[in-house]
Every structure is written in C-alpha cells, then in structure tokens.
Write a protein that holds these residues in place. Structure first.
Motif, PDB file in Angstrom:
ATOM      1  N   HIS A 151       0.820  -1.211   0.000  1.00 49.71           N
ATOM      2  CA  HIS A 151       0.000   0.000   0.000  1.00 49.71           C
ATOM      3  C   HIS A 151       0.857   1.265   0.000  1.00 49.71           C
ATOM      4  N   LEU A 152       1.953   1.257   0.757  1.00 53.27           N
ATOM      5  CA  LEU A 152       2.831   2.422   0.787  1.00 53.27           C
ATOM      6  C   LEU A 152       3.497   2.648  -0.564  1.00 53.27           C
ATOM      7  N   SER A 153       3.830   1.562  -1.244  1.00 53.50           N
ATOM      8  CA  SER A 153       4.432   1.683  -2.574  1.00 53.50           C
ATOM      9  C   SER A 153       3.461   2.334  -3.550  1.00 53.50           C
ATOM     10  N   LYS A 154       2.197   1.957  -3.433  1.00 56.77           N
ATOM     11  CA  LYS A 154       1.186   2.563  -4.297  1.00 56.77           C
ATOM     12  C   LYS A 154       1.077   4.063  -4.027  1.00 56.77           C
ATOM     13  N   ILE A 155       1.179   4.449  -2.758  1.00 57.90           N
ATOM     14  CA  ILE A 155       1.095   5.856  -2.377  1.00 57.90           C
ATOM     15  C   ILE A 155       2.175   6.677  -3.081  1.00 57.90           C
ATOM     16  N   ILE A 156       3.386   6.138  -3.209  1.00 52.97           N
ATOM     17  CA  ILE A 156       4.486   6.896  -3.813  1.00 52.97           C
ATOM     18  C   ILE A 156       4.694   6.514  -5.285  1.00 52.97           C
ATOM     19  N   ASN A 157       3.703   5.841  -5.861  1.00 54.39           N
ATOM     20  CA  ASN A 157       3.736   5.453  -7.286  1.00 54.39           C
ATOM     21  C   ASN A 157       4.922   4.546  -7.624  1.00 54.39           C
ATOM     22  N   ALA A 158       5.347   3.746  -6.650  1.00 55.11           N
ATOM     23  CA  ALA A 158       6.464   2.820  -6.862  1.00 55.11           C
ATOM     24  C   ALA A 158       5.949   1.413  -7.166  1.00 55.11           C
ATOM     25  N   LYS A 159       6.799   0.611  -7.760  1.00 59.36           N
ATOM     26  CA  LYS A 159       6.493  -0.803  -8.011  1.00 59.36           C
ATOM     27  C   LYS A 159       7.368  -1.662  -7.113  1.00 59.36           C
ATOM     28  N   ILE A 160       6.840  -2.836  -6.740  1.00 57.57           N
ATOM     29  CA  ILE A 160       7.620  -3.792  -5.953  1.00 57.57           C
ATOM     30  C   ILE A 160       7.922  -5.009  -6.818  1.00 57.57           C
ATOM     31  N   GLU A 161       9.194  -5.352  -6.899  1.00 59.94           N
ATOM     32  CA  GLU A 161       9.611  -6.546  -7.637  1.00 59.94           C
ATOM     33  C   GLU A 161      10.217  -7.550  -6.655  1.00 59.94           C
ATOM     34  N   VAL A 162       9.927  -8.814  -6.870  1.00 58.68           N
ATOM     35  CA  VAL A 162      10.396  -9.862  -5.959  1.00 58.68           C
ATOM     36  C   VAL A 162      11.142 -10.935  -6.743  1.00 58.68           C
ATOM     37  N   GLU A 163      12.338 -11.236  -6.299  1.00 53.78           N
ATOM     38  CA  GLU A 163      13.098 -12.379  -6.823  1.00 53.78           C
ATOM     39  C   GLU A 163      13.450 -13.264  -5.636  1.00 53.78           C
ATOM     40  N   SER A 164      13.123 -14.532  -5.729  1.00 56.10           N
ATOM     41  CA  SER A 164      13.407 -15.416  -4.603  1.00 56.10           C
ATOM     42  C   SER A 164      13.713 -16.822  -5.092  1.00 56.10           C
ATOM     43  N   ARG A 165      14.684 -17.435  -4.444  1.00 51.39           N
ATOM     44  CA  ARG A 165      15.011 -18.850  -4.692  1.00 51.39           C
ATOM     45  C   ARG A 165      14.808 -19.586  -3.374  1.00 51.39           C
ATOM     46  N   TYR A 166      13.936 -20.560  -3.425  1.00 52.22           N
ATOM     47  CA  TYR A 166      13.586 -21.301  -2.219  1.00 52.22           C
ATOM     48  C   TYR A 166      14.837 -21.885  -1.564  1.00 52.22           C
ATOM     49  N   THR A 167      14.997 -21.636  -0.282  1.00 44.99           N
ATOM     50  CA  THR A 167      16.135 -22.022   0.575  1.00 44.99           C
ATOM     51  C   THR A 167      17.402 -21.213   0.299  1.00 44.99           C
ATOM     52  N   MET A 168      17.361 -20.306  -0.678  1.00 43.51           N
ATOM     53  CA  MET A 168      18.574 -19.579  -1.066  1.00 43.51           C
ATOM     54  C   MET A 168      18.516 -18.080  -0.740  1.00 43.51           C
ATOM     55  N   GLY A 169      17.321 -17.529  -0.554  1.00 45.46           N
ATOM     56  CA  GLY A 169      17.236 -16.112  -0.229  1.00 45.46           C
ATOM     57  C   GLY A 169      16.313 -15.340  -1.158  1.00 45.46           C
ATOM     58  N   SER A 170      16.076 -14.079  -0.807  1.00 45.12           N
ATOM     59  CA  SER A 170      15.132 -13.238  -1.550  1.00 45.12           C
ATOM     60  C   SER A 170      15.695 -11.836  -1.742  1.00 45.12           C
ATOM     61  N   THR A 171      15.218 -11.189  -2.808  1.00 42.38           N
ATOM     62  CA  THR A 171      15.535  -9.784  -3.051  1.00 42.38           C
ATOM     63  C   THR A 171      14.237  -9.043  -3.368  1.00 42.38           C
ATOM     64  N   PHE A 172      13.942  -8.031  -2.569  1.00 41.54           N
ATOM     65  CA  PHE A 172      12.781  -7.165  -2.808  1.00 41.54           C
ATOM     66  C   PHE A 172      13.302  -5.830  -3.326  1.00 41.54           C
ATOM     67  N   THR A 173      12.766  -5.389  -4.466  1.00 39.78           N
ATOM     68  CA  THR A 173      13.210  -4.139  -5.082  1.00 39.78           C
ATOM     69  C   THR A 173      12.047  -3.162  -5.215  1.00 39.78           C
ATOM     70  N   VAL A 174      12.272  -1.944  -4.713  1.00 36.52           N
ATOM     71  CA  VAL A 174      11.295  -0.864  -4.842  1.00 36.52           C
ATOM     72  C   VAL A 174      11.745   0.019  -6.004  1.00 36.52           C
ATOM     73  N   VAL A 175      10.921   0.095  -7.043  1.00 32.83           N
ATOM     74  CA  VAL A 175      11.244   0.898  -8.223  1.00 32.83           C
ATOM     75  C   VAL A 175      10.509   2.228  -8.098  1.00 32.83           C
ATOM     76  N   ILE A 176      11.255   3.303  -7.827  1.00 33.19           N
ATOM     77  CA  ILE A 176      10.655   4.607  -7.576  1.00 33.19           C
ATOM     78  C   ILE A 176      10.868   5.508  -8.788  1.00 33.19           C
ATOM     79  N   PRO A 177       9.789   5.998  -9.396  1.00 32.31           N
ATOM     80  CA  PRO A 177       9.956   6.917 -10.529  1.00 32.31           C
ATOM     81  C   PRO A 177      10.619   8.207 -10.075  1.00 32.31           C
ATOM     82  N   LYS A 178      11.495   8.748 -10.914  1.00 32.20           N
ATOM     83  CA  LYS A 178      12.216   9.959 -10.522  1.00 32.20           C
ATOM     84  C   LYS A 178      11.301  11.166 -10.401  1.00 32.20           C
TER      85      LYS A 178
END
Length: 332
Positions: free
Chosen positions: A299-326
């Motif tokens: 919801h907070l990402s929507k407020i600032i017009n950002a996108k959330i991207e998720v990359e995850s490998r089971y048992t190996m870890g995750s990366t969450f990326t917030v893409v914020i328009p300039k």
C-alpha cells in the motif's frame, strides 16, 4: 449522471412486455451483460420466477426473493426485487456472491486478528500468574516481567500496523512529497534494526550513493525500507549478511533489500502481500510475525507510485526491489 448510476446494485427498467427501456452502469459492469433498448430482458437474463415477479409488479406489489439468476450462461446467486413505477417495471439485482465473499473475508480477518491478539495475551497472562507465586525469587520475576513487556510491544506493533493499513486502505493517508536523501534514509533504517541484527549476528551492508536524492514521501519510503529490512533479518540465517543497495537509471531509482535466508516458494510469491499471509516455510525460523509488513509495503508503494519486484530462490534467499519513478507525483 443519474442517481441510478451511483447505485451498486444492477438495475433494469422495462415496459410491461419486458422490453428494456433503461438500465444503469452497474448491471453491465457487475454482471457482464450487453443491453440494448431494443432487446427484451428475457433475451439476456433468466430466472425461475421471472413471470411471477412481473405479475407481482403489475399488480402494484413488490416481489423480493433470493434465487439463482442466469446472466447469459453465467449463474449468480442474487437478491431480486421487482416493482412498478408508473408504467415502468423496475428490476433490481444484488449480487449475493459478492456479499458472501465480503462476509467471508471479514470473518477471516476477524479470526486472524483474534488469533494474533490471543497468542501474546495468553503468554502475558501466564507470566503474570507466575509472578504472583510468593516462592519466586526476584531475578526470575524480573525475567518474567521483561518477557511480558516484550509481548506487550508485540501487541503495540500489531495495533500500529492495523491502524496504518486501515488508514492506507481508506485512502485517508496524505503523502508529503519532498527530496529525500536515500543514503541517510537507509542508514537510519539500519540503525533502527541494529538490535535485531545483534541478536542474530547479522551484518547489514549498505551499497548506496551518499548524495543521491529522490522526490518522494520520505516517511512512506522509510517504512517500506524498515519493513523489508525487518523481514530480511527475520528470515536470514544467523551470522549472515543482508544488503541494501540502490541503483539509478534514466527513469527510476531502484532500492533493493537482499538476504541469503530461507527464500520463498515460487507458487507462494503472488500471495505474500496479502494481510496475515505467511509463507509455508516461515515456521522454519524462530521469527515471530503477523503477516502485515508486506501488506503495508504494497500500500505504501502505491502511495508513492512505486512498483515492488520480488526475486526469490527457495532455501537460497530473496531480493525485494522498490522501483521509484524519478518524477513521482501524488495520485490524482
């Protein structure tokens, strides 16, 4: 616009021969039917008591009943109301499937909240009962009080997150956009999580340009970052690294939080932003969670017009990326 276009139920007006003379937008949007003034209502809608409903209306009575209605080939449980207004017969269709889904969601929400409250309350009650024991020494009493206080803080956080979610979902949160120093914000987020890092011997690495600014809501971005960092620490293995990194391209600034923890199964990723949802492997760590952090992030990402991207490998870890328009703007 007409008043009937503000009504959530689907409405059709016909003459006494069932020729459609008017309808509102809801009947088209909710029930996916195509209506023209030259068609009869029976060409696109049917239910077992349509004749009885018409006859009741023509006698100046009101017909109201819950029954299955076919909109084309689609069967929907509806509350049907029919009555006559001058020479026009009015047909009102309320989608009970939607009502039942909302009631079910409400019941699930109440159940989940009750469970989250009952667990720490039960623990606190247990500690208070122990403290009443006159045989308990002062050191043990102090330990039980400290642990009870930890559960109270857990309850306080739950209430805070629920109130924040409610504010965001009701669209009552007013964003305040300004230039935000990304490095300073990330450093403050790391400092806030320092006590959790020390408990698990986790090192938070910052790979963030020191003089990079973005035009956004600073508090919203800070809460996004702390929630993502909290999750990364929570689901990381002891004695490991968590990394906050920021990269800039022509159109956006991308803030990533990366861990080497337990990861998320691919089939569960679409659900992780739901309230109270916790991945099936979350019990593999000793971490306690309420499943509200990522819902807040969404919801907070929507407020600032950002996108959330998720990359995850089971048992190996995750990366969450917030893409914020300039050139972020407040939603109209």
């Amino acid at each position: 616009m007409r008043i009937i276009d503000f009504v959530s139920e689907g409405i059709i007006s016909t003459d006494k021969y069932l020729n459609v003379v008017d309808h509102n937008e809801a009947i088209v949007k909710l029930f996916k039917v195509s209506l023209q003034k030259s068609v009869k209502i029976t060409d696109i809608i049917s239910f077992s008591k349509i004749d009885a409903a018409l006859q009741s209306a023509l006698r100046d009575s009101v017909f109201t009943e819950q029954l299955p209605v076919y909109f084309g080939t689609t069967k929907i449980e509806c509350k049907v109301t029919t009555f006559k207004d001058d020479e026009i017969v009015v047909w009102i269709f309320e989608n009970l499937n939607t009502v039942k889904m909302l009631e079910s969601a409400k019941a699930d929400f109440v159940s989940a909240v009750s469970h989250e409250f009952m667990t720490p309350l039960g623990i606190i009650e247990g500690f208070l009962t122990m403290i009443k024991d006159p045989e308990m020494d002062e050191k043990m009493k102090a330990d039980r009080i400290e642990r009870a206080m930890a559960q109270l803080k857990r309850l306080e956080k739950l209430v805070d997150q629920l109130l924040s979610l409610s504010e965001l979902e009701m669209k009552s949160y007013v964003p305040r956009f300004s230039l935000v120093n990304i490095y300073q914000m990330a450093e403050e987020a790391r400092a806030e999580m320092d006590y959790r890092c020390k408990a698990k011997h986790i090192n938070v690495i910052l790979d963030v340009p020191e003089n990079l600014f973005v035009y956004t809501d600073g508090m919203a971005l800070y809460r996004i970052t702390t929630n993502l960092l909290s999750n990364a620490i929570k689901y990381s293995h002891p004695d490991s690294d968590v990394k906050i990194s920021v990269v800039e391209d022509e159109d956006s600034i991308k803030l990533s939080v990366q861990d080497n923890g337990i990861g998320i199964k691919a089939e569960e990723i679409p659900r992780i932003f739901e309230r109270f949802y916790r991945a099936s492997n979350s019990s593999e760590t000793s971490a306690k969670g309420m499943g509200l952090g990522l819902a807040l992030v969404k919801h907070l990402s929507k407020i600032i017009n950002a996108k959330i991207e998720v990359e995850s490998r089971y048992t190996m870890g995750s990366t969450f990326t917030v893409v914020i328009p300039k050139k972020s703007k407040i939603d109209a």
